[in-house]
Design a protein around this motif. Structure first.
Motif, mmCIF file in Angstrom:
data_model
loop_
_atom_site.group_PDB
_atom_site.id
_atom_site.type_symbol
_atom_site.label_atom_id
_atom_site.label_comp_id
_atom_site.label_asym_id
_atom_site.label_seq_id
_atom_site.Cartn_x
_atom_site.Cartn_y
_atom_site.Cartn_z
ATOM 1 N N LEU A 197 -24.200 33.973 -4.578
ATOM 2 C CA LEU A 197 -24.670 32.817 -3.803
ATOM 3 C C LEU A 197 -25.451 33.276 -2.571
ATOM 4 O O LEU A 197 -26.485 32.688 -2.238
ATOM 5 N N LYS A 198 -24.984 34.326 -1.906
ATOM 6 C CA LYS A 198 -25.686 34.844 -0.732
ATOM 7 C C LYS A 198 -27.105 35.285 -1.106
ATOM 8 O O LYS A 198 -28.076 34.941 -0.437
ATOM 9 N N HIS A 199 -27.233 35.995 -2.245
ATOM 10 C CA HIS A 199 -28.552 36.456 -2.693
ATOM 11 C C HIS A 199 -29.445 35.281 -3.105
ATOM 12 O O HIS A 199 -30.651 35.270 -2.814
ATOM 13 N N ILE A 200 -28.861 34.314 -3.778
ATOM 14 C CA ILE A 200 -29.620 33.124 -4.194
ATOM 15 C C ILE A 200 -30.144 32.393 -2.961
ATOM 16 O O ILE A 200 -31.317 32.022 -2.900
ATOM 17 N N TYR A 201 -29.280 32.181 -1.979
ATOM 18 C CA TYR A 201 -29.686 31.488 -0.755
ATOM 19 C C TYR A 201 -30.827 32.234 -0.068
ATOM 20 O O TYR A 201 -31.785 31.620 0.392
ATOM 21 N N HIS A 226 -29.646 27.369 2.872
ATOM 22 C CA HIS A 226 -28.472 27.785 3.632
ATOM 23 C C HIS A 226 -27.180 27.114 3.182
ATOM 24 O O HIS A 226 -26.131 27.352 3.794
ATOM 25 N N SER A 227 -27.245 26.290 2.149
ATOM 26 C CA SER A 227 -26.040 25.605 1.685
ATOM 27 C C SER A 227 -26.198 25.194 0.224
ATOM 28 O O SER A 227 -27.305 25.214 -0.322
ATOM 29 N N ARG A 228 -25.085 24.797 -0.363
ATOM 30 C CA ARG A 228 -25.120 24.295 -1.743
ATOM 31 C C ARG A 228 -25.996 23.051 -1.841
ATOM 32 O O ARG A 228 -26.743 22.882 -2.805
ATOM 33 N N THR A 229 -25.887 22.186 -0.847
ATOM 34 C CA THR A 229 -26.667 20.951 -0.852
ATOM 35 C C THR A 229 -28.162 21.258 -0.849
ATOM 36 O O THR A 229 -28.928 20.652 -1.600
ATOM 37 N N GLN A 230 -28.581 22.212 -0.013
ATOM 38 C CA GLN A 230 -29.990 22.597 0.023
ATOM 39 C C GLN A 230 -30.404 23.264 -1.289
ATOM 40 O O GLN A 230 -31.526 23.068 -1.748
ATOM 41 N N LEU A 231 -29.509 24.052 -1.882
ATOM 42 C CA LEU A 231 -29.806 24.690 -3.166
ATOM 43 C C LEU A 231 -30.068 23.635 -4.232
ATOM 44 O O LEU A 231 -31.051 23.707 -4.970
#
Length: 140
Positions: free
Chosen positions: A112-116, A122-127
């Motif tokens: 998740l850190k790499h994906i962001y 910066h968050s799941r919602t933004q993803l």
């Protein structure tokens, strides 16, 4: 640029050089702010390879699947990061993702850190908003 893209795709279609992955990347062509998906059809595959004929077509990459593929390819996510990103967008919890992919919670957090970082979110919602943009309102 379009010619280079065409030659890259021909290399992927070459049976003498099988692709490294089961799903070769889609070919996208960007012209200004618009993105198009390139389709290539070999018109006479049974004839002499010395004089091949190809049909090229560009389609606006406006459908959700093409937009998602373009975003993931542009960000250069690893195959595992793609899996994690899609599961997050589908609403799976961390626990469900770790169980489904047989990975530890700390491995998931690293993915998740790499994906962001790669998608500059910066968050799941933004993803989710980045990968599943809401449809544009249609004019009357």
């Amino acid at each position: 640029m379009l010619w280079d893209l065409f030659e890259q795709q021909l290399d992927l279609l070459n049976p003498d050089h099988p692709p490294e992955t089961s799903a070769p990347p889609m070919a996208f062509y960007q012209d200004g702010g618009r993105v198009y998906r390139l389709s290539i059809v070999h018109l006479r595959p049974e004839q002499d390879k010395a004089d091949p004929a190809w049909l090229l077509s560009l389609h606006p990459a406006g459908d959700p699947y093409s937009v998602l593929r373009h975003t993931l390819q542009t960000a250069e996510l690893t195959p595992r990061e793609v899996e994690v990103a899609i599961l997050v967008c589908d609403g799976f919890s961390d626990k469900e993702i770790t169980q489904r992919l047989f990975i530890s919670p700390s491995t998931l957090k690293n993915h998740l850190k790499h994906i962001y970082q790669k998608l500059d979110v910066h968050s799941r919602t933004q993803l989710v908003a980045c990968l599943r943009p809401s449809p544009e309102p249609q004019g009357d």
